[in-house]
Write a protein that holds these residues in place. Structure first.
Motif, PDB file in Angstrom:
ATOM      1  N   GLY A   1     -18.156  39.223 -27.949  1.00 42.15           N
ATOM      2  CA  GLY A   1     -16.884  40.070 -27.311  1.00 42.15           C
ATOM      3  C   GLY A   1     -16.166  38.642 -26.668  1.00 42.15           C
ATOM      4  N   ALA A   2     -15.749  39.190 -25.487  1.00 38.60           N
ATOM      5  CA  ALA A   2     -14.855  38.249 -24.565  1.00 38.60           C
ATOM      6  C   ALA A   2     -15.862  37.128 -23.978  1.00 38.60           C
ATOM      7  N   TYR A   3     -16.926  37.310 -24.015  1.00 42.53           N
ATOM      8  CA  TYR A   3     -17.854  36.166 -23.625  1.00 42.53           C
ATOM      9  C   TYR A   3     -17.896  34.890 -24.635  1.00 42.53           C
ATOM     10  N   GLN A   4     -17.523  34.967 -25.840  1.00 37.36           N
ATOM     11  CA  GLN A   4     -17.496  33.960 -26.861  1.00 37.36           C
ATOM     12  C   GLN A   4     -16.865  32.474 -26.540  1.00 37.36           C
ATOM     13  N   PRO A   5     -15.936  32.574 -25.943  1.00 41.33           N
ATOM     14  CA  PRO A   5     -15.262  31.044 -25.455  1.00 41.33           C
ATOM     15  C   PRO A   5     -16.275  30.539 -24.425  1.00 41.33           C
ATOM     16  N   ILE A   6     -16.820  31.473 -23.463  1.00 41.87           N
ATOM     17  CA  ILE A   6     -17.541  31.059 -22.365  1.00 41.87           C
ATOM     18  C   ILE A   6     -18.917  30.299 -23.190  1.00 41.87           C
ATOM     19  N   GLY A   7     -19.387  31.020 -24.036  1.00 44.77           N
ATOM     20  CA  GLY A   7     -20.477  30.369 -24.845  1.00 44.77           C
ATOM     21  C   GLY A   7     -20.249  29.423 -25.788  1.00 44.77           C
ATOM     22  N   HIS A   8     -19.209  29.236 -26.046  1.00 41.21           N
ATOM     23  CA  HIS A   8     -18.793  27.793 -26.818  1.00 41.21           C
ATOM     24  C   HIS A   8     -18.749  26.586 -26.012  1.00 41.21           C
ATOM     25  N   ILE A   9     -18.073  27.000 -24.816  1.00 41.68           N
ATOM     26  CA  ILE A   9     -18.036  25.768 -23.853  1.00 41.68           C
ATOM     27  C   ILE A   9     -19.555  25.598 -23.241  1.00 41.68           C
ATOM     28  N   SER A  10     -20.399  26.623 -23.119  1.00 44.68           N
ATOM     29  CA  SER A  10     -21.559  26.166 -22.292  1.00 44.68           C
ATOM     30  C   SER A  10     -22.415  25.375 -23.406  1.00 44.68           C
ATOM     31  N   ILE A  11     -22.597  25.840 -24.863  1.00 44.60           N
ATOM     32  CA  ILE A  11     -23.240  25.190 -25.930  1.00 44.60           C
ATOM     33  C   ILE A  11     -22.875  23.658 -26.078  1.00 44.60           C
ATOM     34  N   LEU A  12     -21.480  23.391 -25.989  1.00 49.24           N
ATOM     35  CA  LEU A  12     -20.964  22.191 -26.300  1.00 49.24           C
ATOM     36  C   LEU A  12     -20.956  21.327 -24.875  1.00 49.24           C
ATOM     37  N   THR A  13     -20.953  21.805 -23.772  1.00 46.82           N
ATOM     38  CA  THR A  13     -21.341  20.777 -22.589  1.00 46.82           C
ATOM     39  C   THR A  13     -22.905  20.719 -22.634  1.00 46.82           C
ATOM     40  N   ASN A  14     -23.726  21.575 -22.936  1.00 49.06           N
ATOM     41  CA  ASN A  14     -25.040  21.600 -23.059  1.00 49.06           C
ATOM     42  C   ASN A  14     -25.549  20.008 -23.912  1.00 49.06           C
ATOM     43  N   ILE A  15     -24.578  20.036 -25.132  1.00 46.08           N
ATOM     44  CA  ILE A  15     -24.873  19.094 -26.130  1.00 46.08           C
ATOM     45  C   ILE A  15     -24.362  17.685 -25.621  1.00 46.08           C
ATOM     46  N   ILE A  16     -23.131  17.739 -25.233  1.00 40.49           N
ATOM     47  CA  ILE A  16     -22.306  16.470 -25.049  1.00 40.49           C
ATOM     48  C   ILE A  16     -22.366  15.974 -23.714  1.00 40.49           C
ATOM     49  N   ASP A  17     -22.369  16.830 -22.651  1.00 38.01           N
ATOM     50  CA  ASP A  17     -22.415  16.379 -21.347  1.00 38.01           C
ATOM     51  C   ASP A  17     -23.985  16.106 -20.882  1.00 38.01           C
ATOM     52  N   PHE A  18     -24.721  17.255 -21.232  1.00 33.44           N
ATOM     53  CA  PHE A  18     -26.207  17.219 -20.615  1.00 33.44           C
ATOM     54  C   PHE A  18     -27.195  16.780 -21.709  1.00 33.44           C
ATOM     55  N   GLU A  19     -26.859  16.426 -22.929  1.00 32.12           N
ATOM     56  CA  GLU A  19     -27.595  15.624 -23.855  1.00 32.12           C
ATOM     57  C   GLU A  19     -28.742  16.610 -24.593  1.00 32.12           C
ATOM     58  N   MET A  20     -28.510  18.034 -24.410  1.00 25.70           N
ATOM     59  CA  MET A  20     -29.549  18.863 -24.866  1.00 25.70           C
ATOM     60  C   MET A  20     -29.540  18.609 -26.673  1.00 25.70           C
ATOM     61  N   ASN A  21     -30.667  19.024 -27.275  1.00 25.57           N
ATOM     62  CA  ASN A  21     -30.608  19.314 -28.763  1.00 25.57           C
ATOM     63  C   ASN A  21     -29.974  20.553 -29.150  1.00 25.57           C
ATOM     64  N   VAL A  22     -29.712  20.748 -30.493  1.00 23.73           N
ATOM     65  CA  VAL A  22     -29.180  22.190 -30.636  1.00 23.73           C
ATOM     66  C   VAL A  22     -29.875  23.319 -30.323  1.00 23.73           C
TER      67      VAL A  22
END
Length: 578
Positions: free
Chosen positions: A468-489
């Motif tokens: 639902g409305a959470y989805q954009p939050i989820g997207h930026i969380s996943i992307l920053t986890n990978i790009i900024d915090f260098e986590m794997n998928v």
């Protein structure tokens, strides 16, 4: 066993487990896997990640039979519609982003349906007045728009498919007719939905229950009516749904039950190939569908967050979470006022997605929680879900999301068809000045968003996080986890999540704005010291008690020539490759 040796045996087992955990955790920390519940899945020839293990296997079988990622995505989606009716089905809508290796191009498909042509805005208001409602109720015939998913399948297949649809739909038909075991999380949602929805007019109870209840975990469930419908689609194609026998059955049922969809609405339906909207975040090109979909919010949030050094601020710190929450507040006020069907309302992308606008909005973020937030752009006054992703040996990748909106949708089931209609029409505004106001033949605002990331002109990451409305939050969380915090998928999806609610909605009035700090919810993996620090900044914070979405992702590793897959560890999903 000697009773005197039993305590020693238990102690030995415990010491082994502790030693193993310490060793494994040390390895995880050495590799940066501080949050992962399990390893990434790695495949050389193909990958499928869905919210249901059997659907994943069905998609993988299609790849092994010589089908491509598009064929696999259609087959997996048909399977999830059967096996996870609590989130999707052919009574709902679909959006997809496709990387096509042969043409070296990214494509976006909007397969969402429109409102009935026989129900005007004035008639809608009269209907709402008769039932004493100000907005469109979710479990009413007023909330049903034309289902777009089936047309979405056939549009994808016509443009990119390789196997015949009869082969693609073969396994979903088999499981519909012969049964499948219901998984744990899906069973829980199913059993919650049944007591209310089985009272709806139509064939919900005979289609979706066992002795009047939802199925328990492990029970074998059959939906032969859906199997019959899928057989018709496999043999006769999309026209059977929009111009043939299925549309005729729906028309007759709607007339009998005083619904609003008619044969003409199905006959006029079309999906639309659109140019995806995009922004660059720290060298990565992030793509969303745009238009009447909330994906633009992901891009706006990334533009604002790009101004922060998140890596040095640290994952899960008060500084990072405060920046996330305040950014969300700003962007969701734009989301509430501007995102609408582009056939009826021009979305001001030139402003909303500009780095300059992001910089101006970023200046509004201070040291304490904002509680008076509105859009920064003048409004022009004219006018549960499943996510899955697939990849194949050729390099094609599909990011696809599909939904009934509220779990099992409206609960209205035409006898013999085997599916429930979506309640997407609920997401229209009734404010005559709002860009998302109800109109004839209009697509409502949608929450479902597939995501895709390119790097240096090559496909990098296909991902989504339903909720639902959470989805954009989820997207930026996943992307920053990978790009900024260098986590794997996998780690990026397993890391503790946050949510914020209380922002204005696209269903509200044009004059609405956020006038409180809203509600922040954190998963328990966030240290309690951070909770206290956020509260000290004025945030209203609660631990748990929220839905934090469900995630799937596939990353392309060019160096090793493999795909890296991940799926939601909190529920039933699975990623698998070969």
């Amino acid at each position: 066993m000697n009773p005197y040796l039993k305590p020693l045996s238990l102690l030995t087992t415990l010491l082994i487990l502790i030693t193993y955990h310490t060793y494994a955790q040390g390895d995880r920390e050495a590799d940066g896997l501080n949050f992962a519940s399990r390893s990434e899945v790695i495949g050389q020839n193909g990958m499928v990640a869905t919210s249901h293990p059997l659907a994943t296997q069905i998609g993988l079988d299609i790849l092994k039979q010589g089908g491509n990622a598009i064929d696999a995505a259609i087959a997996a989606n048909a399977a999830t519609g059967l096996m996870e009716p609590t989130g999707n089905g052919i009574g709902g809508d679909l959006f997809a982003i496709v990387w096509h290796e042969k043409t070296q191009k990214l494509y976006a498909l909007n397969a969402s349906g429109r409102s009935p042509l026989g129900l005007s805005y004035d008639d809608l208001l009269k209907e709402l007045d008769e039932i004493d409602e100000e907005s469109i109720p979710p479990y009413h015939l007023l909330s049903i728009s034309v289902p777009g998913a089936v047309d979405g399948w056939f549009e994808l297949h016509k443009k990119f498919g390789s196997l015949p649809m009869e082969e693609i739909l073969k396994s979903p038909i088999h499981y519909a007719e012969n049964g499948f075991p219901v998984t744990e999380a899906i069973s829980a949602g199913w059993r919650r939905s049944v007591p209310f929805l089985k009272t709806q007019p139509g064939a919900f109870e005979s289609t979706f229950t066992i002795d009047g209840r939802g199925p328990h975990k492990g029970e074998i469930f059959k939906n032969p009516d859906l199997g019959s419908t899928l057989r018709v689609l496999a043999k006769k194609g999309r026209d059977a749904f929009y111009n043939g026998e299925i549309a005729i059955k729906i028309d007759k049922w709607m007339v009998k039950n005083k619904g609003y969809l008619r044969y003409t609405d199905f006959e006029n339906h079309r999906s639309e190939w659109v140019e995806p909207v995009t922004t660059n975040y720290r060298g990565y090109d992030v793509y969303q569908v745009g238009g009447n979909v909330q994906g633009t919010a992901v891009l706006q949030m990334l533009n604002i967050l790009e101004g922060y050094d998140l890596k040095s601020m640290g994952y899960g710190t008060v500084e990072t979470l405060h920046a996330f929450i305040e950014t969300k507040k700003l962007v969701y006020e734009d989301r509430a006022k501007h995102y609408a069907d582009p056939d009826f309302q021009e979305v001001p992308y030139d402003v909303l997605l500009s780095k300059e606008y992001a910089a101006e909005r970023r200046k509004l973020i201070g040291e304490t929680a904002m509680k008076d937030v509105s859009t920064g752009v003048e409004v022009i006054e004219n006018g549960d879900t499943v996510y899955l992703t697939t990849a194949d040996s050729e390099g094609n990748m599909v990011s696809l999301i599909q939904s009934n909106f509220r779990g099992m949708g409206t609960g209205f089931v035409v006898p013999g068809l085997g599916f429930s209609f979506q309640n997407r029409g609920e997401l229209f505004s009734t404010d005559s000045k709002h860009p998302n106001v109800y109109a004839l033949g209009k697509r409502p605002f949608h929450t479902i968003i597939p995501g895709f990331v390119m790097k240096d002109g090559k496909p990098f990451f296909s991902y989504g996080n339903m909720g639902g409305a959470y989805q954009p939050i989820g997207h930026i969380s996943i992307l920053t986890n990978i790009i900024d915090f260098e986590m794997n998928v996998q780690e990026a999806g397993d890391a503790a999540r946050w949510d914020h609610s209380g922002s204005s909605e696209p269903t509200g009035k044009l004059t609405d704005k956020l006038s409180t700090t809203g509600q922040v919810n954190l998963e328990s993996g966030i240290p309690y010291e951070v909770v206290r620090q956020l509260r000290a900044k004025g945030h209203k914070v609660e631990v748990g008690n929220s839905f934090f979405g469900r995630y799937q992702g596939i990353m392309r590793d060019y160096e090793n020539g493999v795909y890296l897959g991940a799926s939601e560890s909190r529920v039933d999903g699975q990623a698998a490759g070969y």
